[in-house]
Design an enzyme around this catalytic site. Structure first.
Site, PDB file in Angstrom:
ATOM      1  N   CYS A   1      -7.208  -9.757 -13.030  1.00 23.40           N
ATOM      2  CA  CYS A   1      -8.582  -9.363 -12.700  1.00 23.40           C
ATOM      3  C   CYS A   1      -9.013  -8.225 -13.603  1.00 23.40           C
ATOM      4  O   CYS A   1      -8.265  -7.267 -13.802  1.00 23.40           O
ATOM      5  CB  CYS A   1      -8.663  -8.833 -11.271  1.00 23.40           C
ATOM      6  SG  CYS A   1      -8.353 -10.054 -10.019  1.00 23.40           S
TER       7      CYS A   1
ATOM      8  N   GLN B   1      -7.560 -19.472 -12.904  1.00 19.55           N
ATOM      9  CA  GLN B   1      -6.987 -19.382 -11.561  1.00 19.55           C
ATOM     10  C   GLN B   1      -8.141 -19.333 -10.569  1.00 19.55           C
ATOM     11  O   GLN B   1      -8.896 -18.360 -10.544  1.00 19.55           O
ATOM     12  CB  GLN B   1      -6.140 -18.111 -11.435  1.00 19.55           C
ATOM     13  CG  GLN B   1      -5.408 -18.042 -10.103  1.00 19.55           C
ATOM     14  CD  GLN B   1      -4.745 -16.693  -9.888  1.00 19.55           C
ATOM     15  OE1 GLN B   1      -5.392 -15.656  -9.984  1.00 19.55           O
ATOM     16  NE2 GLN B   1      -3.469 -16.708  -9.573  1.00 19.55           N
TER      17      GLN B   1
ATOM     18  N   TYR C   1      -4.254 -13.642  -0.233  1.00 21.36           N
ATOM     19  CA  TYR C   1      -5.599 -14.206  -0.223  1.00 21.36           C
ATOM     20  C   TYR C   1      -5.610 -15.457   0.669  1.00 21.36           C
ATOM     21  O   TYR C   1      -4.611 -15.793   1.291  1.00 21.36           O
ATOM     22  CB  TYR C   1      -6.091 -14.455  -1.657  1.00 21.36           C
ATOM     23  CG  TYR C   1      -6.098 -13.161  -2.458  1.00 21.36           C
ATOM     24  CD1 TYR C   1      -6.865 -12.070  -2.023  1.00 21.36           C
ATOM     25  CD2 TYR C   1      -5.303 -12.980  -3.591  1.00 21.36           C
ATOM     26  CE1 TYR C   1      -6.854 -10.853  -2.716  1.00 21.36           C
ATOM     27  CE2 TYR C   1      -5.288 -11.771  -4.279  1.00 21.36           C
ATOM     28  CZ  TYR C   1      -6.063 -10.713  -3.841  1.00 21.36           C
ATOM     29  OH  TYR C   1      -6.042  -9.517  -4.510  1.00 21.36           O
TER      30      TYR C   1
ATOM     31  N   ARG D   1       1.289  -7.054 -17.638  1.00 18.45           N
ATOM     32  CA  ARG D   1       1.082  -5.712 -18.188  1.00 18.45           C
ATOM     33  C   ARG D   1       1.683  -5.512 -19.570  1.00 18.45           C
ATOM     34  O   ARG D   1       1.129  -4.776 -20.394  1.00 18.45           O
ATOM     35  CB  ARG D   1       1.596  -4.674 -17.194  1.00 18.45           C
ATOM     36  CG  ARG D   1       0.686  -4.605 -15.965  1.00 18.45           C
ATOM     37  CD  ARG D   1       1.364  -3.966 -14.801  1.00 18.45           C
ATOM     38  NE  ARG D   1       2.497  -4.774 -14.331  1.00 18.45           N
ATOM     39  CZ  ARG D   1       3.265  -4.422 -13.306  1.00 18.45           C
ATOM     40  NH1 ARG D   1       3.038  -3.303 -12.664  1.00 18.45           N
ATOM     41  NH2 ARG D   1       4.259  -5.208 -12.926  1.00 18.45           N
TER      42      ARG D   1
HETATM   43  C1  LIG Z   1      -4.816  -5.552 -13.765  1.00 19.00           C
HETATM   44  C2  LIG Z   1      -4.101  -6.652 -13.035  1.00 19.00           C
HETATM   45  C3  LIG Z   1      -4.845  -7.665 -12.464  1.00 19.00           C
HETATM   46  C4  LIG Z   1      -4.205  -8.725 -11.801  1.00 19.00           C
HETATM   47  N1  LIG Z   1      -4.958  -9.769 -11.323  1.00 19.00           N
HETATM   48  C5  LIG Z   1      -4.326 -10.855 -10.833  1.00 19.00           C
HETATM   49  C6  LIG Z   1      -5.051 -12.046 -10.552  1.00 19.00           C
HETATM   50  O1  LIG Z   1      -6.245 -12.155 -10.812  1.00 19.00           O
HETATM   51  N2  LIG Z   1      -4.364 -13.078 -10.008  1.00 19.00           N
HETATM   52  C7  LIG Z   1      -3.018 -13.018  -9.773  1.00 19.00           C
HETATM   53  O2  LIG Z   1      -2.440 -13.977  -9.275  1.00 19.00           O
HETATM   54  N3  LIG Z   1      -2.306 -11.922 -10.085  1.00 19.00           N
HETATM   55  C8  LIG Z   1      -2.931 -10.867 -10.637  1.00 19.00           C
HETATM   56  N4  LIG Z   1      -2.185  -9.787 -11.036  1.00 19.00           N
HETATM   57  C9  LIG Z   1      -0.723  -9.884 -10.983  1.00 19.00           C
HETATM   58  C10 LIG Z   1      -0.203 -10.369 -12.341  1.00 19.00           C
HETATM   59  O3  LIG Z   1      -0.663 -11.665 -12.643  1.00 19.00           O
HETATM   60  C11 LIG Z   1       1.337 -10.355 -12.351  1.00 19.00           C
HETATM   61  O4  LIG Z   1       1.792 -11.263 -11.369  1.00 19.00           O
HETATM   62  C12 LIG Z   1       1.912  -8.986 -12.085  1.00 19.00           C
HETATM   63  O5  LIG Z   1       1.200  -7.988 -12.800  1.00 19.00           O
HETATM   64  C13 LIG Z   1       3.399  -8.922 -12.459  1.00 19.00           C
HETATM   65  O6  LIG Z   1       3.567  -9.254 -13.805  1.00 19.00           O
HETATM   66  P1  LIG Z   1       3.797  -8.107 -14.955  1.00 19.00           P
HETATM   67  O7  LIG Z   1       4.933  -7.254 -14.466  1.00 19.00           O
HETATM   68  O8  LIG Z   1       4.109  -8.896 -16.184  1.00 19.00           O
HETATM   69  O9  LIG Z   1       2.509  -7.331 -15.054  1.00 19.00           O
HETATM   70  C14 LIG Z   1      -2.809  -8.726 -11.669  1.00 19.00           C
HETATM   71  C15 LIG Z   1      -2.064  -7.680 -12.223  1.00 19.00           C
HETATM   72  C16 LIG Z   1      -2.691  -6.658 -12.909  1.00 19.00           C
HETATM   73  C17 LIG Z   1      -1.848  -5.586 -13.542  1.00 19.00           C
END
Ligand SMILES: Cc1cc2nc3c(=O)[nH]c(=O)nc-3n(C[C@H](O)[C@H](O)[C@H](O)COP(=O)(O)O)c2cc1C
Length: 376
Positions: free
Chosen positions: A27, A101, A185, A330
């Site tokens: 997001c 998504q 959700y 991230r």
């Molecule tokens: C800024 C941000 C926005 C996110 N928005 C979503 C989203 O829209 N849908 C979702 O399923 N997960 C969302 N997540 C979770 C990420 O998709 C991911 O599952 C989570 O950050 C863990 O992965 P990472 O350690 O590689 O960041 C978001 C995470 C971050 C940091």
């Protein structure tokens, strides 16, 4: 037998992913009335130019009140298609499949952005918030408003909204669709006994709690062409006792597979508290065991996500058969050239070739020039 690595292409239905690294949906809280804007194009251009295998656009609301926040993207009307078409074009130029998504925020709708505390907007800023819906009239957490429990007509409206948004994604030229069934959700709320206290055919036993997830997934599958992959992100376990179990998620995966869903994107948590377990500080790769078990027991393709930050770690997840893809969030924000970095670290013979052709051309020349310099 050919060894599978992070750089082995993967084909599903009519779509080929050049490598196994997918941009996790994130997001941006930058949309106005659900519309794609300059920020989204800039955000995604970084990944499209970085040579990812595939990408997912952030949680995109299937109806206006299904937005998590005021700044979420939406595909709830046809006027929103054009912006998504621009994103699709950006990735198509680079031969990278792009998915969206789609989801409904349920009782976590109408929240403030994370930097404003991610609390309920309805309470914080009354004229901007809206009333949330859920399986049961149970607040997400202390201090959150009580949502309105959906009746069967409301549930049917949600299923139809998922299908309509998926059709708009097809019209926008996107390559695949993912249903957001995780992080507390709406679809996850129906599945979890912690949020679903219904006594009708959508509550109680697992078959009933899983009904909305399966109805929405089937409606999406039927709304898009046979050749288009459909994925599902699940919270494989809840963070609290009495919630969704991994055994249940294995069973959900089997049923999703039976109705033509191609991949389970394996996250966790989010049914309580504003921040999903997926994003909190946890051990590296903490959700990988879910992807591994579901892949093995449900015979379904999986994607692992959560603190996958190192090339060797990502490669191991694919090569040891724990998952078919890694989703990275991230780390890609921090380094949109992660794929190039991984190709170099893993000894890919032509690391520059993961980048766009014009970048690759100059990088190849750079390598030739430095090789020349060494010989002179
Ligand atoms: C800024 C941000 C926005 C996110 N928005 C979503 C989203 O829209 N849908 C979702 O399923 N997960 C969302 N997540 C979770 C990420 O998709 C991911 O599952 C989570 O950050 C863990 O992965 P990472 O350690 O590689 O960041 C978001 C995470 C971050 C940091």
């Amino acid at each position: 037998m050919r060894e599978i690595s992070l750089f082995t292409p993967f084909s599903s239905r009519g779509t080929t992913f050049a490598n196994r690294i997918v941009v996790s949906p994130m997001c941006q809280y930058r949309a106005v009335e659900g519309q794609v804007g300059a920020w989204h194009l800039a955000h995604h251009a970084r990944f499209a130019l970085g040579g990812v295998g595939g990408a997912l656009i952030e949680a995109t609301a299937v109806e206006r009140d299904g937005r998590i926040s005021e700044g979420c993207l939406g595909l709830w009307h046809d006027g929103q298609i054009a912006g998504f078409r621009q994103l699709a074009g950006l990735y198509r130029d680079q031969g990278i499949p792009l998915g969206v998504q789609i989801g409904h925020a349920g009782r976590k709708a109408s929240s403030a952005s994370p930097w404003d505390g991610a609390g309920p907007l309805a309470e914080a800023v009354p004229p901007r918030g809206w009333t949330a819906i859920a399986p049961s009239a149970l607040a997400h957490a202390d201090g959150w408003p009580i949502p309105v429990a959906l009746d069967e007509a409301g549930i049917a409206r949600i299923v139809a909204a998922f299908a309509a948004s998926a059709r708009r994604a097809v019209e926008a030229g996107l390559d695949f669709v993912e249903l957001h069934g995780a992080h507390g959700y709406l679809l996850h709320e129906f599945l979890s006994p912690l949020a679903n206290h219904r006594t009708d055919r959508y509550g109680g036993a697992f078959d009933n709690r899983a009904r909305l997830a399966l109805e929405a997934a089937l409606a999406v599958r039927q709304a898009v062409p046979e050749a288009m992959p459909v994925w599902y992100r699940a919270s494989c376990v809840d963070e609290s006792a009495g919630g969704v179990t991994l055994d249940e998620t294995v069973e959900l995966a089997r049923r999703l597979k039976n109705i033509g869903i191609d991949l389970l994107d394996c996250s966790s948590g989010g049914i309580r508290g504003p921040v999903a377990r997926s994003i909190r500080a946890e051990a590296p790769g903490h959700q990988v065991p879910y992807a591994e078990r579901i892949r093995r027991e449900a015979g379904m393709a999986t994607m692992a996500v959560g603190l996958i930050t190192e090339p060797e770690q990502a490669n191991r997840i694919i090569s040891d058969g724990s998952a078919d893809f890694v989703a990275i969030g991230r780390e890609l924000l921090a380094d949109p050239n992660f794929v190039y970095r991984a190709a170099r670290a893993l000894g890919h013979p032509f690391p520059h070739e993961v980048l766009p052709r014009n970048f690759a051309f100059f990088l190849a020349r750079r390598n030739m020039l430095s090789a020349d310099a060494v010989t002179k």
